[in-house]
Write a protein that holds these residues in place. Structure first.
Motif, PDB file in Angstrom:
ATOM      1  N   GLN A 204       0.777  -1.242   0.000  1.00 31.79           N
ATOM      2  CA  GLN A 204       0.000   0.000   0.000  1.00 31.79           C
ATOM      3  C   GLN A 204       0.807   1.290   0.000  1.00 31.79           C
ATOM      4  N   SER A 205       2.053   1.256   0.433  1.00 33.06           N
ATOM      5  CA  SER A 205       2.803   2.516   0.532  1.00 33.06           C
ATOM      6  C   SER A 205       4.159   2.401  -0.148  1.00 33.06           C
ATOM      7  N   ASP A 206       4.739   3.546  -0.447  1.00 37.16           N
ATOM      8  CA  ASP A 206       6.085   3.560  -1.024  1.00 37.16           C
ATOM      9  C   ASP A 206       7.094   2.950  -0.055  1.00 37.16           C
ATOM     10  N   GLU A 207       6.887   3.195   1.247  1.00 40.29           N
ATOM     11  CA  GLU A 207       7.794   2.636   2.248  1.00 40.29           C
ATOM     12  C   GLU A 207       7.730   1.107   2.248  1.00 40.29           C
ATOM     13  N   ALA A 208       6.534   0.549   2.129  1.00 42.97           N
ATOM     14  CA  ALA A 208       6.382  -0.918   2.090  1.00 42.97           C
ATOM     15  C   ALA A 208       7.032  -1.488   0.841  1.00 42.97           C
ATOM     16  N   ARG A 209       6.841  -0.836  -0.297  1.00 45.51           N
ATOM     17  CA  ARG A 209       7.451  -1.307  -1.544  1.00 45.51           C
ATOM     18  C   ARG A 209       8.970  -1.230  -1.463  1.00 45.51           C
ATOM     19  N   GLN A 210       9.485  -0.108  -0.950  1.00 46.45           N
ATOM     20  CA  GLN A 210      10.936   0.049  -0.836  1.00 46.45           C
ATOM     21  C   GLN A 210      11.513  -0.973   0.138  1.00 46.45           C
ATOM     22  N   GLY A 211      10.809  -1.253   1.221  1.00 45.85           N
ATOM     23  CA  GLY A 211      11.273  -2.246   2.189  1.00 45.85           C
ATOM     24  C   GLY A 211      11.339  -3.631   1.575  1.00 45.85           C
ATOM     25  N   PHE A 212      10.318  -3.988   0.794  1.00 46.87           N
ATOM     26  CA  PHE A 212      10.314  -5.297   0.138  1.00 46.87           C
ATOM     27  C   PHE A 212      11.461  -5.394  -0.861  1.00 46.87           C
ATOM     28  N   VAL A 213      11.635  -4.379  -1.682  1.00 47.66           N
ATOM     29  CA  VAL A 213      12.707  -4.389  -2.686  1.00 47.66           C
ATOM     30  C   VAL A 213      14.065  -4.482  -1.998  1.00 47.66           C
ATOM     31  N   ASN A 214      14.240  -3.766  -0.902  1.00 43.06           N
ATOM     32  CA  ASN A 214      15.501  -3.816  -0.161  1.00 43.06           C
ATOM     33  C   ASN A 214      15.764  -5.226   0.363  1.00 43.06           C
ATOM     34  N   GLN A 215      14.773  -5.870   0.951  1.00 46.77           N
ATOM     35  CA  GLN A 215      14.938  -7.234   1.453  1.00 46.77           C
ATOM     36  C   GLN A 215      15.248  -8.211   0.321  1.00 46.77           C
ATOM     37  N   LEU A 216      14.567  -8.057  -0.805  1.00 48.59           N
ATOM     38  CA  LEU A 216      14.819  -8.918  -1.962  1.00 48.59           C
ATOM     39  C   LEU A 216      16.254  -8.760  -2.454  1.00 48.59           C
ATOM     40  N   GLN A 217      16.700  -7.516  -2.597  1.00 48.59           N
ATOM     41  CA  GLN A 217      18.059  -7.274  -3.061  1.00 48.59           C
ATOM     42  C   GLN A 217      19.086  -7.833  -2.092  1.00 48.59           C
ATOM     43  N   MET A 218      18.881  -7.641  -0.796  1.00 49.62           N
ATOM     44  CA  MET A 218      19.829  -8.153   0.192  1.00 49.62           C
ATOM     45  C   MET A 218      19.911  -9.683   0.136  1.00 49.62           C
ATOM     46  N   ALA A 219      18.758 -10.344  -0.007  1.00 52.70           N
ATOM     47  CA  ALA A 219      18.745 -11.803  -0.091  1.00 52.70           C
ATOM     48  C   ALA A 219      19.452 -12.288  -1.362  1.00 52.70           C
ATOM     49  N   LEU A 220      19.188 -11.624  -2.478  1.00 50.19           N
ATOM     50  CA  LEU A 220      19.836 -12.021  -3.737  1.00 50.19           C
ATOM     51  C   LEU A 220      21.341 -11.799  -3.688  1.00 50.19           C
ATOM     52  N   PHE A 221      21.777 -10.667  -3.150  1.00 50.83           N
ATOM     53  CA  PHE A 221      23.202 -10.384  -3.088  1.00 50.83           C
ATOM     54  C   PHE A 221      23.912 -11.348  -2.136  1.00 50.83           C
ATOM     55  N   ALA A 222      23.250 -11.727  -1.044  1.00 49.30           N
ATOM     56  CA  ALA A 222      23.837 -12.716  -0.128  1.00 49.30           C
ATOM     57  C   ALA A 222      24.002 -14.057  -0.845  1.00 49.30           C
ATOM     58  N   TRP A 223      22.989 -14.449  -1.628  1.00 49.60           N
ATOM     59  CA  TRP A 223      23.071 -15.706  -2.376  1.00 49.60           C
ATOM     60  C   TRP A 223      24.196 -15.638  -3.395  1.00 49.60           C
ATOM     61  N   ILE A 224      24.327 -14.504  -4.079  1.00 51.08           N
ATOM     62  CA  ILE A 224      25.376 -14.340  -5.094  1.00 51.08           C
ATOM     63  C   ILE A 224      26.757 -14.464  -4.458  1.00 51.08           C
ATOM     64  N   ARG A 225      26.944 -13.855  -3.290  1.00 55.03           N
ATOM     65  CA  ARG A 225      28.240 -13.952  -2.610  1.00 55.03           C
ATOM     66  C   ARG A 225      28.567 -15.396  -2.227  1.00 55.03           C
ATOM     67  N   LYS A 226      27.554 -16.163  -1.837  1.00 51.84           N
ATOM     68  CA  LYS A 226      27.777 -17.558  -1.447  1.00 51.84           C
ATOM     69  C   LYS A 226      27.956 -18.480  -2.653  1.00 51.84           C
ATOM     70  N   HIS A 227      27.464 -18.074  -3.826  1.00 46.55           N
ATOM     71  CA  HIS A 227      27.500 -18.911  -5.031  1.00 46.55           C
ATOM     72  C   HIS A 227      28.092 -18.131  -6.207  1.00 46.55           C
ATOM     73  N   PRO A 228      29.371 -17.759  -6.140  1.00 41.27           N
ATOM     74  CA  PRO A 228      29.954 -16.989  -7.246  1.00 41.27           C
ATOM     75  C   PRO A 228      29.987 -17.798  -8.542  1.00 41.27           C
ATOM     76  N   ALA A 229      29.839 -17.124  -9.659  1.00 42.80           N
ATOM     77  CA  ALA A 229      29.802 -17.793 -10.960  1.00 42.80           C
ATOM     78  C   ALA A 229      31.171 -18.329 -11.364  1.00 42.80           C
ATOM     79  N   ASN A 230      32.238 -17.643 -10.969  1.00 45.99           N
ATOM     80  CA  ASN A 230      33.602 -18.029 -11.329  1.00 45.99           C
ATOM     81  C   ASN A 230      33.715 -18.296 -12.823  1.00 45.99           C
ATOM     82  N   ASP A 231      33.893 -19.543 -13.229  1.00 47.76           N
ATOM     83  CA  ASP A 231      34.105 -19.851 -14.643  1.00 47.76           C
ATOM     84  C   ASP A 231      32.828 -20.302 -15.345  1.00 47.76           C
TER      85      ASP A 231
END
Length: 71
Positions: A28-55
């Motif tokens: 319903q609010s910009d704050e709720a949308r921004q909070g969700f996007v922030n949590q999504l990005q943090m989760a994705l970046f944490a996964w990326i750090r744990k699973h680097p593509a390397n080669d």
């Protein structure tokens, strides 16, 4: 020699590209949308750090777009 960009985005033979679409229309609010996007990005970046593509080729792509309601 580096692969071409279009090859990086093409699934390997026998594999299919998986696409997930997330709609924020229920938040319903910009704050709720921004909070969700922030949590999504943090989760994705944490996964990326744990699973680097390397080669390996590109395994995922995050695209964020803001669409307007049709007039």
């Amino acid at each position: 020699m580096a692969a071409r960009e279009d090859e990086d985005l093409t699934p390997t033979p026998g594999a299919r590209a998986r696409i997930s679409v997330v709609s924020l229309v229920g938040l319903q609010s910009d704050e709720a949308r921004q909070g969700f996007v922030n949590q999504l990005q943090m989760a994705l970046f944490a996964w990326i750090r744990k699973h680097p593509a390397n080669d390996r080729p590109l395994l995922g792509l995050l695209v964020m777009a803001e669409g307007a309601a049709p007039v």
